[in-house]
Design an enzyme around this catalytic site. Structure first.
Site, PDB file in Angstrom:
ATOM      1  CG  HIS A   1      -2.072   0.762   1.165  1.00  0.00           C
ATOM      2  ND1 HIS A   1      -3.141   0.363   0.403  1.00  0.00           N
ATOM      3  CD2 HIS A   1      -2.393   1.952   1.709  1.00  0.00           C
ATOM      4  CE1 HIS A   1      -4.077   1.283   0.487  1.00  0.00           C
ATOM      5  NE2 HIS A   1      -3.652   2.254   1.275  1.00  0.00           N
TER       6      HIS A   1
ATOM      7  N   GLY B   1      -3.631  -3.138  -1.971  1.00  0.00           N
ATOM      8  CA  GLY B   1      -4.946  -3.773  -1.866  1.00  0.00           C
ATOM      9  C   GLY B   1      -6.086  -2.865  -2.329  1.00  0.00           C
TER      10      GLY B   1
ATOM     11  CD  GLU C   1       0.489 -10.849   5.203  1.00  0.00           C
ATOM     12  OE1 GLU C   1      -0.010 -11.870   4.668  1.00  0.00           O
ATOM     13  OE2 GLU C   1       1.698 -10.676   5.283  1.00  0.00           O
TER      14      GLU C   1
ATOM     15  CE1 TYR D   1      -5.803  -6.082   6.145  1.00  0.00           C
ATOM     16  CE2 TYR D   1      -4.101  -7.305   4.996  1.00  0.00           C
ATOM     17  CZ  TYR D   1      -4.520  -6.158   5.638  1.00  0.00           C
ATOM     18  OH  TYR D   1      -3.657  -5.098   5.792  1.00  0.00           O
TER      19      TYR D   1
ATOM     20  NE  ARG E   1      -5.813 -14.249  16.558  1.00  0.00           N
ATOM     21  CZ  ARG E   1      -5.180 -14.210  17.730  1.00  0.00           C
ATOM     22  NH1 ARG E   1      -4.915 -15.320  18.366  1.00  0.00           N
ATOM     23  NH2 ARG E   1      -4.833 -13.060  18.261  1.00  0.00           N
TER      24      ARG E   1
ATOM     25  NE  ARG F   1       1.352 -12.235   0.806  1.00  0.00           N
ATOM     26  CZ  ARG F   1       1.861 -11.099   1.191  1.00  0.00           C
ATOM     27  NH1 ARG F   1       1.350  -9.971   0.725  1.00  0.00           N
ATOM     28  NH2 ARG F   1       2.874 -11.053   2.019  1.00  0.00           N
TER      29      ARG F   1
ATOM     30  CG  HIS G   1      -1.559  -6.641   9.486  1.00  0.00           C
ATOM     31  ND1 HIS G   1      -0.285  -6.663   8.980  1.00  0.00           N
ATOM     32  CD2 HIS G   1      -2.370  -6.417   8.428  1.00  0.00           C
ATOM     33  CE1 HIS G   1      -0.318  -6.453   7.683  1.00  0.00           C
ATOM     34  NE2 HIS G   1      -1.578  -6.308   7.317  1.00  0.00           N
TER      35      HIS G   1
ATOM     36  CD  GLN H   1      13.495   5.473  10.415  1.00  0.00           C
ATOM     37  OE1 GLN H   1      14.472   4.747  10.509  1.00  0.00           O
ATOM     38  NE2 GLN H   1      13.609   6.778  10.504  1.00  0.00           N
TER      39      GLN H   1
ATOM     40  CB  CYS I   1      11.954   4.822  -0.013  1.00  0.00           C
ATOM     41  SG  CYS I   1      13.383   3.841   0.440  1.00  0.00           S
TER      42      CYS I   1
ATOM     43  CD  GLN J   1      23.977  11.123  14.406  1.00  0.00           C
ATOM     44  OE1 GLN J   1      23.189  10.532  15.127  1.00  0.00           O
ATOM     45  NE2 GLN J   1      23.766  12.350  13.967  1.00  0.00           N
TER      46      GLN J   1
ATOM     47  CD  GLU K   1      10.114  15.805  16.217  1.00  0.00           C
ATOM     48  OE1 GLU K   1       9.646  14.894  15.521  1.00  0.00           O
ATOM     49  OE2 GLU K   1      10.008  15.837  17.463  1.00  0.00           O
ATOM     50  CG  LEU K   2      18.703  14.586  12.492  1.00  0.00           C
ATOM     51  CD1 LEU K   2      18.586  15.118  11.067  1.00  0.00           C
ATOM     52  CD2 LEU K   2      20.082  14.876  13.055  1.00  0.00           C
TER      53      LEU K   2
HETATM   54  P1  FAD Z   1      25.711  13.113  10.801  1.00  0.00           P
HETATM   55  O1  FAD Z   1      25.344  11.724  10.535  1.00  0.00           O
HETATM   56  O2  FAD Z   1      25.951  13.493  12.199  1.00  0.00           O
HETATM   57  O3  FAD Z   1      26.990  13.455   9.925  1.00  0.00           O
HETATM   58  C1  FAD Z   1      27.719  14.638  10.029  1.00  0.00           C
HETATM   59  C2  FAD Z   1      29.129  14.417   9.494  1.00  0.00           C
HETATM   60  O4  FAD Z   1      29.810  15.662   9.387  1.00  0.00           O
HETATM   61  C3  FAD Z   1      29.989  13.545  10.386  1.00  0.00           C
HETATM   62  O5  FAD Z   1      30.515  12.462   9.643  1.00  0.00           O
HETATM   63  C4  FAD Z   1      31.094  14.483  10.874  1.00  0.00           C
HETATM   64  O6  FAD Z   1      32.339  13.831  11.063  1.00  0.00           O
HETATM   65  C5  FAD Z   1      31.165  15.480   9.739  1.00  0.00           C
HETATM   66  N1  FAD Z   1      31.713  16.813  10.112  1.00  0.00           N
HETATM   67  C6  FAD Z   1      31.304  17.603  11.139  1.00  0.00           C
HETATM   68  N2  FAD Z   1      32.012  18.755  11.136  1.00  0.00           N
HETATM   69  C7  FAD Z   1      32.858  18.698  10.094  1.00  0.00           C
HETATM   70  C8  FAD Z   1      33.818  19.598   9.562  1.00  0.00           C
HETATM   71  N3  FAD Z   1      34.033  20.796  10.073  1.00  0.00           N
HETATM   72  N4  FAD Z   1      34.545  19.199   8.486  1.00  0.00           N
HETATM   73  C9  FAD Z   1      34.342  17.989   7.926  1.00  0.00           C
HETATM   74  N5  FAD Z   1      33.437  17.106   8.387  1.00  0.00           N
HETATM   75  C10 FAD Z   1      32.694  17.457   9.451  1.00  0.00           C
HETATM   76  N6  FAD Z   1      18.074   7.551  12.018  1.00  0.00           N
HETATM   77  C11 FAD Z   1      17.050   6.948  11.435  1.00  0.00           C
HETATM   78  O7  FAD Z   1      16.349   7.584  10.650  1.00  0.00           O
HETATM   79  N7  FAD Z   1      16.762   5.635  11.656  1.00  0.00           N
HETATM   80  C12 FAD Z   1      17.493   4.893  12.491  1.00  0.00           C
HETATM   81  O8  FAD Z   1      17.188   3.708  12.682  1.00  0.00           O
HETATM   82  C13 FAD Z   1      18.596   5.493  13.130  1.00  0.00           C
HETATM   83  N8  FAD Z   1      19.356   4.790  13.973  1.00  0.00           N
HETATM   84  C14 FAD Z   1      20.390   5.393  14.603  1.00  0.00           C
HETATM   85  C15 FAD Z   1      21.143   4.658  15.499  1.00  0.00           C
HETATM   86  C16 FAD Z   1      22.209   5.242  16.153  1.00  0.00           C
HETATM   87  C17 FAD Z   1      22.988   4.442  17.130  1.00  0.00           C
HETATM   88  C18 FAD Z   1      22.544   6.591  15.885  1.00  0.00           C
HETATM   89  C19 FAD Z   1      23.695   7.248  16.573  1.00  0.00           C
HETATM   90  C20 FAD Z   1      21.787   7.342  15.006  1.00  0.00           C
HETATM   91  C21 FAD Z   1      20.698   6.746  14.369  1.00  0.00           C
HETATM   92  N9  FAD Z   1      19.885   7.461  13.494  1.00  0.00           N
HETATM   93  C22 FAD Z   1      18.850   6.842  12.871  1.00  0.00           C
HETATM   94  C23 FAD Z   1      20.063   8.895  13.291  1.00  0.00           C
HETATM   95  C24 FAD Z   1      20.746   9.226  11.967  1.00  0.00           C
HETATM   96  O9  FAD Z   1      21.928   8.493  11.859  1.00  0.00           O
HETATM   97  C25 FAD Z   1      20.968  10.719  11.898  1.00  0.00           C
HETATM   98  O10 FAD Z   1      19.738  11.374  11.913  1.00  0.00           O
HETATM   99  C26 FAD Z   1      21.729  11.099  10.633  1.00  0.00           C
HETATM  100  O11 FAD Z   1      22.981  10.473  10.615  1.00  0.00           O
HETATM  101  C27 FAD Z   1      21.921  12.610  10.543  1.00  0.00           C
HETATM  102  O12 FAD Z   1      22.624  12.857   9.367  1.00  0.00           O
HETATM  103  P2  FAD Z   1      23.529  14.131   9.135  1.00  0.00           P
HETATM  104  O13 FAD Z   1      24.185  13.927   7.818  1.00  0.00           O
HETATM  105  O14 FAD Z   1      22.724  15.358   9.329  1.00  0.00           O
HETATM  106  O15 FAD Z   1      24.601  14.121  10.306  1.00  0.00           O
HETATM  107  P1  NAP Z   2      15.414  11.698  20.665  1.00  0.00           P
HETATM  108  O1  NAP Z   2      14.566  10.718  19.984  1.00  0.00           O
HETATM  109  O2  NAP Z   2      15.066  13.121  20.575  1.00  0.00           O
HETATM  110  O3  NAP Z   2      15.505  11.261  22.183  1.00  0.00           O
HETATM  111  C1  NAP Z   2      16.219  11.948  23.153  1.00  0.00           C
HETATM  112  C2  NAP Z   2      15.818  11.439  24.533  1.00  0.00           C
HETATM  113  O4  NAP Z   2      16.496  12.172  25.500  1.00  0.00           O
HETATM  114  C3  NAP Z   2      14.357  11.562  24.819  1.00  0.00           C
HETATM  115  O5  NAP Z   2      13.948  10.349  25.465  1.00  0.00           O
HETATM  116  C4  NAP Z   2      14.250  12.728  25.785  1.00  0.00           C
HETATM  117  O6  NAP Z   2      13.108  12.379  26.451  1.00  0.00           O
HETATM  118  C5  NAP Z   2      15.606  12.706  26.473  1.00  0.00           C
HETATM  119  N1  NAP Z   2      16.133  14.025  26.809  1.00  0.00           N
HETATM  120  C6  NAP Z   2      16.148  15.141  26.044  1.00  0.00           C
HETATM  121  N2  NAP Z   2      16.751  16.157  26.697  1.00  0.00           N
HETATM  122  C7  NAP Z   2      17.131  15.676  27.894  1.00  0.00           C
HETATM  123  C8  NAP Z   2      17.787  16.242  29.022  1.00  0.00           C
HETATM  124  N3  NAP Z   2      18.175  17.505  29.010  1.00  0.00           N
HETATM  125  N4  NAP Z   2      18.011  15.469  30.093  1.00  0.00           N
HETATM  126  C9  NAP Z   2      17.627  14.184  30.109  1.00  0.00           C
HETATM  127  N5  NAP Z   2      16.978  13.595  29.068  1.00  0.00           N
HETATM  128  C10 NAP Z   2      16.744  14.328  27.983  1.00  0.00           C
HETATM  129  O7  NAP Z   2      16.885  11.598  20.120  1.00  0.00           O
HETATM  130  P2  NAP Z   2      17.870  10.378  19.940  1.00  0.00           P
HETATM  131  O8  NAP Z   2      17.468   9.181  20.677  1.00  0.00           O
HETATM  132  O9  NAP Z   2      19.171  11.000  20.232  1.00  0.00           O
HETATM  133  O10 NAP Z   2      17.766  10.050  18.410  1.00  0.00           O
HETATM  134  C11 NAP Z   2      18.149  11.005  17.421  1.00  0.00           C
HETATM  135  C12 NAP Z   2      17.365  10.768  16.162  1.00  0.00           C
HETATM  136  O11 NAP Z   2      17.727   9.548  15.552  1.00  0.00           O
HETATM  137  C13 NAP Z   2      15.885  10.725  16.443  1.00  0.00           C
HETATM  138  O12 NAP Z   2      15.198  11.514  15.530  1.00  0.00           O
HETATM  139  C14 NAP Z   2      15.520   9.313  16.222  1.00  0.00           C
HETATM  140  O13 NAP Z   2      14.237   9.187  15.643  1.00  0.00           O
HETATM  141  C15 NAP Z   2      16.564   8.823  15.251  1.00  0.00           C
HETATM  142  N6  NAP Z   2      16.730   7.390  15.509  1.00  0.00           N
HETATM  143  C16 NAP Z   2      15.775   6.557  15.060  1.00  0.00           C
HETATM  144  C17 NAP Z   2      15.872   5.212  15.336  1.00  0.00           C
HETATM  145  C18 NAP Z   2      14.837   4.248  14.827  1.00  0.00           C
HETATM  146  O14 NAP Z   2      14.889   3.074  15.136  1.00  0.00           O
HETATM  147  N7  NAP Z   2      13.902   4.659  14.027  1.00  0.00           N
HETATM  148  C19 NAP Z   2      16.914   4.730  16.081  1.00  0.00           C
HETATM  149  C20 NAP Z   2      17.875   5.609  16.553  1.00  0.00           C
HETATM  150  C21 NAP Z   2      17.745   6.960  16.264  1.00  0.00           C
HETATM  151  P3  NAP Z   2      12.631  12.792  27.917  1.00  0.00           P
HETATM  152  O15 NAP Z   2      12.682  14.267  27.892  1.00  0.00           O
HETATM  153  O16 NAP Z   2      11.279  12.229  28.069  1.00  0.00           O
HETATM  154  O17 NAP Z   2      13.591  12.144  28.864  1.00  0.00           O
HETATM  155 FE1  SF4 Z   3      10.691   1.307   3.578  1.00  0.00          FE
HETATM  156 FE2  SF4 Z   3      12.696   2.482   2.272  1.00  0.00          FE
HETATM  157 FE3  SF4 Z   3      13.004   1.815   4.844  1.00  0.00          FE
HETATM  158 FE4  SF4 Z   3      12.917  -0.052   2.901  1.00  0.00          FE
HETATM  159  S1  SF4 Z   3      14.483   1.510   3.195  1.00  0.00           S
HETATM  160  S2  SF4 Z   3      11.817  -0.123   4.827  1.00  0.00           S
HETATM  161  S3  SF4 Z   3      11.415   0.818   1.516  1.00  0.00           S
HETATM  162  S4  SF4 Z   3      11.563   3.301   4.023  1.00  0.00           S
END
Ligand code: FAD
Ligand code: NAP
Ligand code: SF4
Length: 686
Positions: free
Chosen positions: A29, A61, A167, A169, A178, A217, A255, A342, A356, A417, A663-664
């Site tokens: 979907h 669907g 699934e 349905y 069930r 299916r 589901h 996501q 995507c 990251q 919200e990054l």
């Molecule tokens: P970053 O990934 O932070 O990249 C910035 C880059 O800039 C770095 O490589 C840094 O070295 C470089 N840089 C900084 N300053 C300079 C400079 N002056 N000169 C040259 N290079 C520099 N997001 C999801 O959507 N789904 C997930 O499941 C998910 N899982 C995550 C799990 C973990 C453990 C972590 C840590 C993050 C996860 N995230 C996830 C978050 C996601 O990785 C970030 O939102 C994303 O990487 C942000 O991208 P960005 O390019 O803005 O920054």
């Molecule tokens: P996040 O989702 O914003 O969570 C930060 C956490 O820290 C929250 O639980 C917040 O909740 C707490 N917090 C914030 N300020 C604080 C403070 N001053 N003192 C103590 N606690 C504080 O950020 P993130 O976990 O760093 O993730 C970064 C981004 O990567 C997010 O957008 C996330 O969606 C993405 N990501 C996604 C996945 C995934 O599986 N989809 C996995 C990893 C990362 P409280 O204020 O309630 O404590």
């Molecule tokens: Fe959906 Fe794209 Fe993530 Fe695959 S990579 S699960 S198609 S959002």
């Protein structure tokens, strides 16, 4: 014969028609089916994938009547007046030499509207509505509606239909004890419970003709209590073959099942064994599905006799040209689906069009804003600072448009990251995105400068026409007394710098990263396991019985060894991790619950000292006597370069974490990089 993927590219002769390869884009979907226009966006979406070399696709669907809607005013085909708009889709696909089936889906008790019906009035725990019990008359009328819908699909130019029987349905609800509590001809004995699917199959064949693909299916593994037994699945499959099905597809899990079946923690090809159980027992082709996302995995499954065809839905959302790239031995250029859900399923749950995470173009094939703007004054010399997801996306897209792009990265590798994300158990797929971008850097001619932390003076001195700041974020340090204590580490220390972590751990912050760190620290698996071992571990952890001794294929999960005691804490009220993705958050919570992790909300952090972490939980003071405290409390933007560059008069753009840390996620980061490239020319003129 294809030299690398001989099984994948073997045509399949169905007698009256031939499919050009063994891959099918499974039904998914997207929300485009629901557009109230002439379905031009859906047509463009499928045409792009047809151009990409897939042999057969199945639409999302489409309900055969209003009661079958998934949601109010959902997609439906029950009247001749609805046929014409579908012709736009079928003709676009045929013009690209591919085939398309329309999926007929009656939601039954999963319908998100008050008119929902089911064999018995048993509410699903995931639904707010209790269904109305179908009268015998309505059962017969519904069978007829499936037939009419198939005939209309044929009239609209579809090559066939897929009858959605899995699934959880409506059809599945009739089959399984069930949900089927009826005492008339449509319930009770197995023979009565499968009367509904078999009558539908016969009626569809009768109304749509012999030379029409009918895929059924079948739910081969319900993963819920009181689902079907294996013997029943086998008998149903045989009966469907006799009733005229052309192909059987595999359905896995209702589901409402509490087992993740497609999320990233599910190993590749984890369910092919289910389809294999039927191989050789029936004489029509069998499709296997779920977490097949590379041509290598698809080929392996076909070669080893697990199925006759493979279904891939999300992988073709991520890369519409998956099959063509594989055929041309350009597999390393495939933008691989990382199974994050996501931007696809999570969007659908919010009633937004799917797209995507790794391919923000998906579902926007017809959107003029998704087309690049040609820069009036020719190619530019552009610096992109930071090779995280945002910088990777911007630089590779800009270079593809002919700009001279210099990508500067402080670290010794690309990825930002994502280099931490890929270390989380079950998230190894994130490496594929880095492999893809690495290849695009090479292919599109991006000048990559690793180990190069740049400053504003350098950038100003190099005469760049434009600078893109994609420097990401730095972890936030919360203001808690004693935060400098040696027990305290950040997620960066743990995931990037391998800092030792003790046996008792508190994690501050329960966002996505807090959850990931908790999973990382409580996981006991050994890196480098084969796919076969990963599948066995996954089945044991979630209680899936490969011997299928019980109905639904369930068994008690095997208790894992958990290497640490862990508390995951958040300040806010409500369920811990409530803001995680709808389709994956519950699985993360369940994983940690099964590992004995204590997840507490309404926590106030008082101080940290040698005794541990002092907190109050819902007003009650406590001391957590932990060895290590891992801070995962969000991030702050890193954008120091922005102002000096602006002051120097250089057109400068912020994307990803550098733009806004709140919200990054990678979805936003990659999309912003891509969008910037699409409008780079316009920005330069301004
Ligand atoms: P970053 O990934 O932070 O990249 C910035 C880059 O800039 C770095 O490589 C840094 O070295 C470089 N840089 C900084 N300053 C300079 C400079 N002056 N000169 C040259 N290079 C520099 N997001 C999801 O959507 N789904 C997930 O499941 C998910 N899982 C995550 C799990 C973990 C453990 C972590 C840590 C993050 C996860 N995230 C996830 C978050 C996601 O990785 C970030 O939102 C994303 O990487 C942000 O991208 P960005 O390019 O803005 O920054
Ligand atoms: P996040 O989702 O914003 O969570 C930060 C956490 O820290 C929250 O639980 C917040 O909740 C707490 N917090 C914030 N300020 C604080 C403070 N001053 N003192 C103590 N606690 C504080 O950020 P993130 O976990 O760093 O993730 C970064 C981004 O990567 C997010 O957008 C996330 O969606 C993405 N990501 C996604 C996945 C995934 O599986 N989809 C996995 C990893 C990362 P409280 O204020 O309630 O404590
Ligand atoms: Fe959906 Fe794209 Fe993530 Fe695959 S990579 S699960 S198609 S959002």
């Amino acid at each position: 014969m294809h030299p690398t993927y001989p099984h994948l590219f073997q045509p399949l002769d169905l007698g009256f028609t031939t499919l050009k390869n063994r891959a099918i884009m499974g039904s998914m979907h997207t929300g485009l089916e629901e557009h109230k226009d002439d379905l031009k966006a859906l047509a463009a979406y499928f045409a792009e994938r047809a151009r990409g070399g897939i042999g057969l696709m199945v639409t999302g669907g489409i309900a055969p009547n209003r009661q079958g809607w998934l949601a109010p005013f959902g997609a439906k085909l029950s009247a001749r007046s609805e046929v014409a708009r579908h012709r736009n889709v079928t003709s676009a696909v045929h013009a690209e030499d591919s085939k398309i089936c329309m999926q007929i889906l009656h939601a039954g008790r999963y319908g998100m509207h008050p008119m929902l019906v089911a064999p018995s009035p048993v509410r699903a725990h995931i639904s707010p509505f209790r269904p109305w019990e179908m009268s015998g008359r309505l059962v017969k009328a519904t069978i007829n509606d499936f037939g009419t819908c198939a005939a209309l699909a044929r009239e609209a130019g579809y090559d066939g239909v897929e009858i959605m029987g899995s699934e959880g349905y409506l059809i599945n609800q009739f089959i399984a004890p069930r949900t089927n509590k009826r005492t008339d001809d449509w319930g009770g004995s197995f023979e009565n419970r499968i009367r509904f699917p078999l009558e539908i199959m016969r009626r569809v064949r009768e109304k749509a003709g012999k030379d029409f693909i009918v895929i059924f299916r079948v739910s081969m593994l319900d993963l819920v209590e009181d689902g079907s037994s294996w013997e029943e699945v086998e008998q149903l499959a045989l009966a469907l073959e006799a009733a005229g099905a052309s192909i059987l597809n595999t359905g896995i899990g209702w589901h409402e099942a509490r087992i993740p079946t497609i999320a990233t923690m599910v190993p590749r090809g984890a369910y092919a064994w289910v389809t294999q159980r039927l191989m050789g027992k029936i004489h029509i082709p069998l499709i296997t599905t779920n977490r097949i996302n590379t041509p290598e995995k698809a080929e392996e499954i076909l070669r080893d006799g697990f199925a006759d065809m493979v279904s891939m839905a999300r992988p073709l959302l991520a890369d519409p040209h998956f099959m063509r790239k594989a055929q041309e031995n350009r597999g390393n250029e495939i933008n691989t689906c990382i199974a994050c859900n996501q931007a696809c399923l999570d969007h659908i749950f919010k009633r937004k069009d799917a797209t995507c995470l790794v391919n923000p173009r998906a579902c926007k094939e017809n959107d003029p804003e998704a087309k690049p703007v040609v820069r009036e004054n020719g190619p530019a010399k552009i610096a992109v600072v930071g090779a995280g997801p945002a910088g990777l996306s911007a630089s590779t897209e800009l270079a593809a448009l002919g700009h001279e792009v210099h990508l500067f990265e402080a670290a010794d590798q690309i990825g930002g990251q994502f280099n931490m994300a890929k270390r989380i158990p079950g998230k190894a797929e994130f490496q594929e995105t880095l492999r893809y971008f690495g290849k695009m850097i090479e292919k599109n001619g991006v000048h990559l400068h690793l180990n190069t932390r740049v400053n504003a003076d350098f950038l100003i001195s190099q005469n760049f026409n434009e600078v893109v700041i994609a420097t990401g974020v730095s972890p936030r340090t919360p203001l808690i007394e004693g935060i400098e204590h040696p027990k305290v580490v950040s997620y960066l220390d743990v995931l990037l710098n391998n800092r030792p972590v003790g046996k008792k751990v508190a994690v501050i912050g329960a966002g996505g990263i807090g959850f990931d760190v908790s999973i990382f620290l409580t996981d006991d698996s050994v890196p480098g396991e084969t796919d076969k071992q990963l599948i066995e571990d996954y089945r044991e952890e979630w209680g899936i019985d490969p011997n299928y001794q019980n109905r639904g294929g369930l068994m008690p999960p095997v208790k894992e060894h958990v290497p640490r005691e862990l508390w995951l804490l958040q300040r806010s009220k409500g369920k811990v991790g409530d803001r995680l993705g709808k389709t994956t958050g519950w699985a993360h919570r369940l994983t940690l619950k099964n590992r004995g992790v204590r997840m507490w909300s309404e926590v106030h952090y008082e101080k940290i000292d040698d005794a541990g972490l002092h907190i109050t939980v819902k007003g009650q003071p406590q001391v957590l006597d932990v060895d290590t405290i891992v801070v995962c409390a969000g991030q702050n933007s890193m954008r120091d370069l922005y102002e000096p560059l602006q002051a120097a008069g250089i057109p400068v753009h912020l994307i990803g974490g550098a733009k806004e840390a709140g919200e990054l996620d990678a979805k936003r980061a990659i999309e912003e990089g891509w969008k910037l490239a699409m409008v780079a020319g316009v920005l330069a003129r301004n």
